[in-house]
Write a protein that holds these residues in place. Structure first.
Motif, short mmCIF file in Angstrom:
data_model
loop_
_atom_site.label_atom_id
_atom_site.label_comp_id
_atom_site.label_asym_id
_atom_site.label_seq_id
_atom_site.Cartn_x
_atom_site.Cartn_y
_atom_site.Cartn_z
N TYR A 47 -64.92 -36.18 33.31
CA TYR A 47 -65.49 -37.15 34.23
C TYR A 47 -66.70 -37.86 33.64
CZ TYR A 47 -65.89 -39.42 38.67
OH TYR A 47 -65.91 -40.37 39.63
N ARG A 48 -67.28 -37.32 32.60
CA ARG A 48 -68.42 -37.98 31.97
C ARG A 48 -68.02 -39.35 31.42
NH1 ARG A 48 -67.27 -34.60 27.12
NH2 ARG A 48 -67.30 -36.06 25.41
N GLU A 51 -68.44 -41.75 34.26
CA GLU A 51 -69.85 -42.03 34.47
C GLU A 51 -70.42 -42.94 33.38
OE1 GLU A 51 -71.09 -37.96 34.69
OE2 GLU A 51 -70.84 -37.89 36.86
N LEU A 54 -69.23 -46.52 34.02
CA LEU A 54 -69.98 -47.13 35.11
C LEU A 54 -71.37 -47.54 34.64
CD1 LEU A 54 -68.97 -44.78 38.07
CD2 LEU A 54 -68.18 -47.13 37.65
N LEU A 55 -72.04 -46.64 33.90
CA LEU A 55 -73.38 -46.92 33.38
C LEU A 55 -73.35 -48.15 32.46
CD1 LEU A 55 -76.31 -45.91 33.23
CD2 LEU A 55 -75.64 -44.52 31.28
N VAL A 64 -72.12 -39.91 44.74
CA VAL A 64 -70.93 -39.29 44.18
C VAL A 64 -70.76 -37.94 44.88
CG1 VAL A 64 -69.79 -38.38 42.12
CG2 VAL A 64 -71.26 -40.40 41.94
N ARG A 66 -68.36 -34.56 45.10
CA ARG A 66 -67.37 -33.83 44.29
C ARG A 66 -66.69 -32.76 45.14
NH1 ARG A 66 -68.82 -35.78 39.33
NH2 ARG A 66 -71.01 -36.26 39.05
#
Length: 143
Positions: A47-48, A51, A54-55, A64, A66
């Motif tokens: 999932y990083r 992220e 998105l960043l 977010v 989970r």
């Protein structure tokens, strides 16, 4: 990649990330998630990449949340409680309450069966791997 060690593996398939929205939702991609509640799988190590994407796009979800349960994520999406960026196999594509949109900019999750090569593999474990190979045969091959 497999960690160092006495492991054997059989790659099964790639499971691409998708965006799940309400059926009538306007979101179509990562750029549409700014200010939205994002629903995700708890403990998903890949999932990083979501992220980071998105960043890099300057997209900031409102929050977010989970979850450990895929059905809860899908039900929340259907109820309009947020949108989800999840691997495609997490979702039930027959659910007409949601829409599923591809996210080709994210790397797919690779599904792999792994076992310790120095230990005897039971008949049940061998049958499980073969059943998994058969079940994923029609899906995107692992690359």
């Amino acid at each position: 990649p497999l960690p160092e060690g006495p492991f054997a593996a059989r790659e099964l398939c790639d499971d691409p990330y998708v965006l799940a929205t309400r059926a009538d939702g306007s979101e179509r991609g990562l750029d549409d998630l700014d200010g939205r509640r994002l629903l995700a799988i708890r403990g998903c190590p890949q999932y990083r990449f979501v992220e980071l994407q998105l960043l890099a796009r300057g997209v900031a979800p409102a929050s977010v949340s989970r979850f450990d349960n895929n059905a809860i994520i899908q039900a929340l999406v259907a109820a309009g409680e947020g949108v989800a960026v999840v691997p495609e196999l997490v979702l039930d594509p027959a659910d007409r309450r949601i829409a599923i949109h591809p996210l080709p900019e994210l790397p797919a999750r690779r599904l792999t069966a792994v076992w310790h090569r120095e230990r005897a593999v039971s008949v049940a474990a061998r049958e499980f791997v073969e059943a998994a190979v058969e079940a994923t045969a029609g899906l995107a091959p692992a690359r």
